[in-house]
Design a protein around this motif. Structure first.
Motif, PDB file in Angstrom:
ATOM      1  N   ASP A  89      -4.765 -13.030  -5.819  1.00 40.30           N
ATOM      2  CA  ASP A  89      -4.100 -12.987  -7.119  1.00 40.30           C
ATOM      3  C   ASP A  89      -5.052 -13.267  -8.273  1.00 40.30           C
ATOM      4  O   ASP A  89      -4.841 -12.793  -9.387  1.00 40.30           O
ATOM      5  N   SER A  90      -6.095 -14.042  -8.007  1.00 42.34           N
ATOM      6  CA  SER A  90      -7.007 -14.440  -9.078  1.00 42.34           C
ATOM      7  C   SER A  90      -8.122 -13.414  -9.254  1.00 42.34           C
ATOM      8  O   SER A  90      -8.446 -12.658  -8.325  1.00 42.34           O
ATOM      9  N   PRO A  91      -8.742 -13.379 -10.432  1.00 45.84           N
ATOM     10  CA  PRO A  91      -9.890 -12.485 -10.646  1.00 45.84           C
ATOM     11  C   PRO A  91     -11.012 -12.722  -9.637  1.00 45.84           C
ATOM     12  O   PRO A  91     -11.616 -11.766  -9.143  1.00 45.84           O
ATOM     13  N   ALA A  92     -11.283 -13.986  -9.310  1.00 46.56           N
ATOM     14  CA  ALA A  92     -12.368 -14.302  -8.376  1.00 46.56           C
ATOM     15  C   ALA A  92     -12.092 -13.709  -6.998  1.00 46.56           C
ATOM     16  O   ALA A  92     -12.978 -13.113  -6.372  1.00 46.56           O
ATOM     17  N   GLU A  93     -10.869 -13.855  -6.514  1.00 54.87           N
ATOM     18  CA  GLU A  93     -10.521 -13.344  -5.185  1.00 54.87           C
ATOM     19  C   GLU A  93     -10.605 -11.820  -5.147  1.00 54.87           C
ATOM     20  O   GLU A  93     -11.153 -11.237  -4.205  1.00 54.87           O
ATOM     21  N   LYS A  94     -10.051 -11.174  -6.157  1.00 54.63           N
ATOM     22  CA  LYS A  94     -10.058  -9.714  -6.184  1.00 54.63           C
ATOM     23  C   LYS A  94     -11.485  -9.166  -6.284  1.00 54.63           C
ATOM     24  O   LYS A  94     -11.843  -8.197  -5.599  1.00 54.63           O
ATOM     25  N   LEU A  95     -12.306  -9.773  -7.119  1.00 60.52           N
ATOM     26  CA  LEU A  95     -13.676  -9.288  -7.290  1.00 60.52           C
ATOM     27  C   LEU A  95     -14.518  -9.533  -6.040  1.00 60.52           C
ATOM     28  O   LEU A  95     -15.364  -8.707  -5.685  1.00 60.52           O
ATOM     29  N   LYS A 140     -25.454 -12.043   3.693  1.00 60.91           N
ATOM     30  CA  LYS A 140     -26.242 -12.780   2.698  1.00 60.91           C
ATOM     31  C   LYS A 140     -26.213 -12.062   1.350  1.00 60.91           C
ATOM     32  O   LYS A 140     -26.096 -12.697   0.296  1.00 60.91           O
ATOM     33  N   ALA A 141     -26.320 -10.738   1.401  1.00 61.65           N
ATOM     34  CA  ALA A 141     -26.275  -9.953   0.163  1.00 61.65           C
ATOM     35  C   ALA A 141     -24.929 -10.128  -0.527  1.00 61.65           C
ATOM     36  O   ALA A 141     -24.860 -10.284  -1.755  1.00 61.65           O
ATOM     37  N   GLY A 142     -23.853 -10.113   0.256  1.00 63.43           N
ATOM     38  CA  GLY A 142     -22.523 -10.291  -0.312  1.00 63.43           C
ATOM     39  C   GLY A 142     -22.356 -11.654  -0.956  1.00 63.43           C
ATOM     40  O   GLY A 142     -21.799 -11.772  -2.055  1.00 63.43           O
ATOM     41  N   ASP A 143     -22.841 -12.696  -0.278  1.00 62.61           N
ATOM     42  CA  ASP A 143     -22.764 -14.053  -0.835  1.00 62.61           C
ATOM     43  C   ASP A 143     -23.516 -14.134  -2.160  1.00 62.61           C
ATOM     44  O   ASP A 143     -23.025 -14.708  -3.145  1.00 62.61           O
ATOM     45  N   PHE A 144     -24.716 -13.561  -2.172  1.00 59.34           N
ATOM     46  CA  PHE A 144     -25.551 -13.622  -3.373  1.00 59.34           C
ATOM     47  C   PHE A 144     -24.911 -12.855  -4.534  1.00 59.34           C
ATOM     48  O   PHE A 144     -24.821 -13.367  -5.659  1.00 59.34           O
ATOM     49  N   LEU A 145     -24.457 -11.636  -4.268  1.00 60.09           N
ATOM     50  CA  LEU A 145     -23.884 -10.818  -5.334  1.00 60.09           C
ATOM     51  C   LEU A 145     -22.604 -11.437  -5.891  1.00 60.09           C
ATOM     52  O   LEU A 145     -22.372 -11.419  -7.107  1.00 60.09           O
ATOM     53  N   CYS A 146     -21.775 -11.987  -5.017  1.00 61.24           N
ATOM     54  CA  CYS A 146     -20.554 -12.645  -5.488  1.00 61.24           C
ATOM     55  C   CYS A 146     -20.894 -13.829  -6.383  1.00 61.24           C
ATOM     56  O   CYS A 146     -20.270 -14.029  -7.437  1.00 61.24           O
ATOM     57  N   GLN A 147     -21.889 -14.608  -5.982  1.00 60.10           N
ATOM     58  CA  GLN A 147     -22.278 -15.776  -6.772  1.00 60.10           C
ATOM     59  C   GLN A 147     -22.798 -15.365  -8.149  1.00 60.10           C
ATOM     60  O   GLN A 147     -22.375 -15.908  -9.176  1.00 60.10           O
ATOM     61  N   VAL A 148     -23.703 -14.408  -8.173  1.00 55.98           N
ATOM     62  CA  VAL A 148     -24.322 -13.998  -9.434  1.00 55.98           C
ATOM     63  C   VAL A 148     -23.314 -13.324 -10.366  1.00 55.98           C
ATOM     64  O   VAL A 148     -23.233 -13.644 -11.558  1.00 55.98           O
ATOM     65  N   ILE A 149     -22.534 -12.393  -9.832  1.00 53.71           N
ATOM     66  CA  ILE A 149     -21.617 -11.619 -10.676  1.00 53.71           C
ATOM     67  C   ILE A 149     -20.450 -12.472 -11.160  1.00 53.71           C
ATOM     68  O   ILE A 149     -20.098 -12.442 -12.345  1.00 53.71           O
ATOM     69  N   LEU A 150     -19.850 -13.246 -10.261  1.00 51.11           N
ATOM     70  CA  LEU A 150     -18.703 -14.055 -10.671  1.00 51.11           C
ATOM     71  C   LEU A 150     -19.108 -15.137 -11.673  1.00 51.11           C
ATOM     72  O   LEU A 150     -18.422 -15.355 -12.678  1.00 51.11           O
ATOM     73  N   LYS A 151     -20.221 -15.815 -11.407  1.00 48.95           N
ATOM     74  CA  LYS A 151     -20.680 -16.830 -12.361  1.00 48.95           C
ATOM     75  C   LYS A 151     -21.076 -16.193 -13.688  1.00 48.95           C
ATOM     76  O   LYS A 151     -20.911 -16.790 -14.754  1.00 48.95           O
ATOM     77  N   GLY A 152     -21.580 -14.970 -13.615  1.00 49.11           N
ATOM     78  CA  GLY A 152     -22.019 -14.281 -14.820  1.00 49.11           C
ATOM     79  C   GLY A 152     -20.891 -13.929 -15.775  1.00 49.11           C
ATOM     80  O   GLY A 152     -21.136 -13.683 -16.964  1.00 49.11           O
ATOM     81  N   ILE A 153     -19.652 -13.898 -15.266  1.00 47.70           N
ATOM     82  CA  ILE A 153     -18.514 -13.600 -16.148  1.00 47.70           C
ATOM     83  C   ILE A 153     -17.604 -14.817 -16.317  1.00 47.70           C
ATOM     84  O   ILE A 153     -16.461 -14.693 -16.757  1.00 47.70           O
ATOM     85  N   GLY A 154     -18.156 -15.992 -15.952  1.00 42.66           N
ATOM     86  CA  GLY A 154     -17.439 -17.237 -16.227  1.00 42.66           C
ATOM     87  C   GLY A 154     -16.477 -17.694 -15.163  1.00 42.66           C
ATOM     88  O   GLY A 154     -15.576 -18.500 -15.441  1.00 42.66           O
ATOM     89  N   LEU A 155     -16.649 -17.215 -13.934  1.00 36.42           N
ATOM     90  CA  LEU A 155     -15.764 -17.617 -12.844  1.00 36.42           C
ATOM     91  C   LEU A 155     -16.459 -18.597 -11.911  1.00 36.42           C
ATOM     92  O   LEU A 155     -17.679 -18.578 -11.774  1.00 36.42           O
ATOM     93  N   LYS A 156     -15.672 -19.423 -11.245  1.00 36.38           N
ATOM     94  CA  LYS A 156     -16.202 -20.327 -10.237  1.00 36.38           C
ATOM     95  C   LYS A 156     -16.073 -19.675  -8.865  1.00 36.38           C
ATOM     96  O   LYS A 156     -15.128 -18.948  -8.593  1.00 36.38           O
ATOM     97  N   ILE A 157     -17.030 -19.949  -8.001  1.00 32.85           N
ATOM     98  CA  ILE A 157     -17.016 -19.382  -6.649  1.00 32.85           C
ATOM     99  C   ILE A 157     -15.946 -20.078  -5.805  1.00 32.85           C
ATOM    100  O   ILE A 157     -15.871 -21.293  -5.783  1.00 32.85           O
TER     101      ILE A 157
END
Length: 220
Positions: free
Chosen positions: A95-101, A203-220
């Motif tokens: 339901d949240s932006p973080a989960e969907k992204l 590992k790539a998925g973990d890294f990309l999620c961290q960088v992209i989500l934090k980059g738009i103001g979301l918490k992991i």
């Protein structure tokens, strides 16, 4: 009374259903075509090479796909249909932006892992100006993307993410995930590996999620 042959009230004939055997043969040809087009490009690929890789005669291949151009377009449409089917942000779990992204990013990365040749063929087509599928992209990709862009705009309006350009968010996700298919050889050379593993993609998925989500103001 027998109806005349030109009677317009007659029911239109239904399209012939493709048999399971035909579908299986077409999929086998498409898989070989993906590899050949990815390896040689459109110009270097030939019907003969694709037929040889498939293990059938040129005549048999042309029975299913009447020209190299039609086969090439079928390869492109096949990978695009996979992307469009899987990559709809609105339909992602959570339901949240973080989960969907997170699901969106990992699904996109999974396609790069399972369909690297299709991704390379698509990349070459785009680099050359999309001469074969420009119309297909305009008619199919843009409509689905707009719905996802509108969702991101709503998140921004609701204060759920930082103010960013939604289009560039998607451009970044597409580019960063597709690089693991399009430039897999470069990554393998740097990592000193013959092939990227499941762990590498995790590992790539973990890294990309961290960088992209934090980059738009979301918490992991």
């Amino acid at each position: 009374m027998t109806k005349p042959l030109n009677d317009n009230t007659a029911e239109p004939s239904k399209p012939r259903r493709r048999s399971k055997t035909r579908i299986a043969h077409e999929e086998k040809i498409l898989n070989s075509a993906e590899f050949i087009f990815a390896s040689y490009g459109y110009t270097g690929a030939t019907v003969e090479k694709i037929a040889k890789h498939t293990g059938i005669s040129k005549q048999n291949l042309l029975y299913y796909f009447s020209s190299k151009d039609k086969l090439y377009r079928a390869v492109l449409e096949n990978i695009l249909n996979i992307w469009l089917d899987k990559l709809n942000l609105l339909n992602q779990e959570g339901d949240s932006p973080a989960e969907k992204l997170k699901h969106y990013i990992r699904d996109k990365l999974k396609i790069s892992q399972t369909h690297p040749n299709g991704s390379k063929v698509f990349a070459n087509e785009i680099i050359n100006g999309a001469p074969h599928i420009g119309d297909y992209l305009s008619n199919n990709l843009n409509k689905k993307l707009q719905a996802d862009v509108d969702l991101v705009k709503q998140w921004i309006a609701d204060g759920k993410i930082d103010v960013i350009d939604p289009y560039h968010l998607f451009f970044m996700i597409w580019a960063s995930t597709q690089t693991y298919a399009d430039f897999s050889t470069q990554i393998q050379l740097v990592l000193n590996k013959d092939k990227l593993t499941e762990q590498d993609f995790d590992k790539a998925g973990d890294f990309l999620c961290q960088v992209i989500l934090k980059g738009i103001g979301l918490k992991i």
